[in-house]
Enzyme design. Structure first.
Site, PDB file in Angstrom:
ATOM      1  CB  ALA A  48      -0.885   0.050   1.211  1.00  0.00           C
ATOM      2  CG  ASP A 233      -3.483  -3.339   1.001  1.00  0.00           C
ATOM      3  OD1 ASP A 233      -2.837  -2.992   0.134  1.00  0.00           O
ATOM      4  OD2 ASP A 233      -3.129  -4.479   1.815  1.00  0.00           O
ATOM      5  CG  HIS A 426     -16.386  29.534  22.935  1.00  0.00           C
ATOM      6  ND1 HIS A 426     -15.851  30.579  22.760  1.00  0.00           N
ATOM      7  CD2 HIS A 426     -15.737  28.428  22.135  1.00  0.00           C
ATOM      8  CE1 HIS A 426     -14.765  30.330  21.978  1.00  0.00           C
ATOM      9  NE2 HIS A 426     -14.691  29.093  21.617  1.00  0.00           N
TER      10      HIS A 426
END
Length: 547
Positions: A48, A233, A426
């Site tokens: 790969a 792969d 936040h």
């Protein structure tokens, strides 16, 4: 021993023709896109990472060919890139590498070559890091003793550009004196184990024996295998692994016999955009590979054939997937992106990560997995993460996304503390207090005292919290520099700080603990702001952490 299997030489790619091994070591010189595609499809180049880099050099050749009087025909290069990607569909590295270098083609052929050479150099470093991480894990699981390891197909320098992944791990273990013997599957039908892996192991001086694929399970039953090491792969978001045909049956046998089954691969083999192995397209190859070998027929003429080049091993059978970032998937634990995505969606629902604001990360050895940039945290998945180096914030995995803008703040915390996770959010009261009490031009602190909630931060003195407040510089890297310097000069600083007008950052041993500390700080700030308590006051401003 020359460790390079792919060399760029004056407009052509030089490599070893793997079809001739082990009896003939012949060089291929590939100077056209057609030659690159043919080498990949006929397995002259295979593995790969290797086919990915070879494909990228194919784009270099296309860029040179389609540049006239200094002007590159981008559409023509992109069409050639599509042809290269189609050469082998299962391994994600080919598409990843080709797209990475094609993305810079608008800047000209020289930029494509520079990006490809960077990738080539990067591959060797990545393989060594992944192999070292995997060797560490093997010895963590099996102890400091000489091991008998089974491997499948070929995962060495021939399958990459240098060093190798699973075979690289064997090399690291051998250097540590930890290999008794390697059992090599011949790897039907094209015998990559027999032809290539035995050649590489002999070259490296690692003791080994060759066996037929169908003997592997019996070898495990007879106590001849301590661990299975294979490459990959493609690795999907849930940890399913596509690898050379025959890998799945090894995983089944290893699970039955209680033997660790470890996958070693670069981050570029991970495909977070693909949820499970069920989505992988498995390449079907020519019947002649099964009905004969070396030009000699071994089956009656006209015999129908089932010849998949790969199979998919479910994550449930995988002990660990190890990359240059460490064990990115490990049996019995979430992949790093899963708890990040889960908690991000929760905090979004509470309004603490509105829109695309806020970010979360977890440390993985010398890297950090962090939320991608510009994404709604309410829809975040494990596929939306990017791996960056703690040392310099450089992305090393998750190329589908860019890392959050505040990455440098996270990596500064990891460099200066033992934090395992960082949360930047936040929440309204903590953000308001940070903005009111902070200074937009210099680092300050605000003291909060005498609240029971202070125990949530693990402070040496739980009666008082000196909360650092950092200026919100336009260049986020400058905030990261401030944080790095402050934590270096104040090693006993609390695991929380605010940024003027830009929320708060917390950290801890887990993502959950970091989130809990954000909740604790928000509750404290609400108490201070609602009661007008004198328990919060500003000491003298500080620069670089000095009062």
């Amino acid at each position: 021993m020359d460790d390079s299997s792919l060399i760029w030489d004056d407009g052509a790619l030089l490599t070893i023709d793997q079809r001739g091994l082990p009896h003939e070591v012949r060089e291929l010189r590939l100077s056209t896109v057609e030659q690159i595609i043919d080498a990949i499809t006929t397995l002259a180049i295979r593995g790969a990472p290797a086919i990915g880099i070879a494909g990228a050099f194919g784009v270099v050749i296309a860029a040179n060919r389609h540049t006239v009087d200094g002007v590159l025909d981008l559409a023509a290069v992109e069409a050639e890139a599509d042809r290269i990607v189609a050469a082998r569909p299962t391994a994600v590295n080919l598409a990843w590498a080709v797209r990475r270098v094609t993305a810079v083609a608008s800047r000209g052929a020289a930029a494509v070559l520079a990006e490809t050479l960077d990738m080539l150099a990067e591959d060797g470093r990545v393989n060594r890091a992944a192999a070292t991480n995997a060797a560490d894990l093997v010895q963590e699981l099996l102890g400091e003793r000489r091991l008998r390891v089974l491997t499948h197909c070929n995962t060495g320098r021939l399958a990459t550009s240098a060093f190798g992944t699973a075979i690289g791990t064997l090399r690291v273990l051998a250097d540590r004196g930890a290999i008794e013997e390697v059992l090599v599957d011949e790897t039907r039908p094209l015998l990559q184990g027999a032809r290539l892996t035995t050649w590489e192991l002999a070259e490296a001086g690692i003791p080994h024996r060759l066996t037929v694929d169908s003997a592997a399970a019996w070898a495990m039953a007879c106590g001849q295998v301590d661990c299975v090491l294979v490459g990959a792969d493609r690795v999907t978001a849930n940890g399913d692994v596509a690898n050379k045909i025959g890998t799945y049956m090894l995983a089944l046998a290893a699970r039955h016999h209680g033997i660790p089954f470890i996958v070693v691969a670069p981050e570029s083999s991970r495909d977070p955009a693909m949820a499970t192995g069920g989505e992988i397209v498995v390449e079907q190859r020519r019947a002649e590979e099964v009905t004969g070998f070396g030009g000699v027929a071994t089956a009656p003429e006209g015999t129908e054939v089932f010849n998949p080049a790969f199979d998919v091993t479910p994550a449930a059978l995988v002990t660990a997937v190890v990359t240059e970032s460490g064990a990115v998937y490990r049996e019995g634990s979430d992949a790093p992106g899963e708890p990040i995505a889960r908690i991000a969606r929760e905090l979004y629902g509470r309004g603490w990560m509105p829109g695309t604001a806020g970010n979360i990360s977890v440390r993985v050895r010398d890297s950090a997995v962090i939320t991608g940039s510009g994404l709604s945290k309410g829809e975040l998945t494990a596929a939306d993460m990017v791996t960056v180096r703690v040392e310099d914030s450089t992305p090393v995995g998750g190329w589908r996304r860019k890392p959050s803008a505040e990455t440098t703040i996270h990596t500064a915390v990891y460099r200066r503390t033992d934090a395992a996770a960082v949360v930047h959010v936040h929440p309204p009261f903590a953000t308001t207090l940070s903005t009111r009490a902070g200074d937009p031009e210099r680092i300050t602190t605000v003291r909060i005292t005498d609240f029971e909630l202070l125990k949530g931060f693990g402070l040496a003195d739980p009666s008082a919290l000196d909360l650092p407040l950092f200026p919100n510089w336009r260049e986020v890297a400058r905030i990261g520099d401030d944080v790095d310097r402050y934590l270096r000069e104040n090693p006993d600083a609390p695991p929380v700080f605010g940024i003027v007008g830009h929320g708060i950052t917390t950290w801890g041993d887990t993502v959950s603990q970091a989130r809990d500390r954000a909740e604790c700080l928000e509750a404290l700030c609400e108490l201070v702001l609602r009661t007008g308590s004198a328990r919060a006051h500003e000491p003298d401003p500080i620069q670089g952490g000095q009062r």
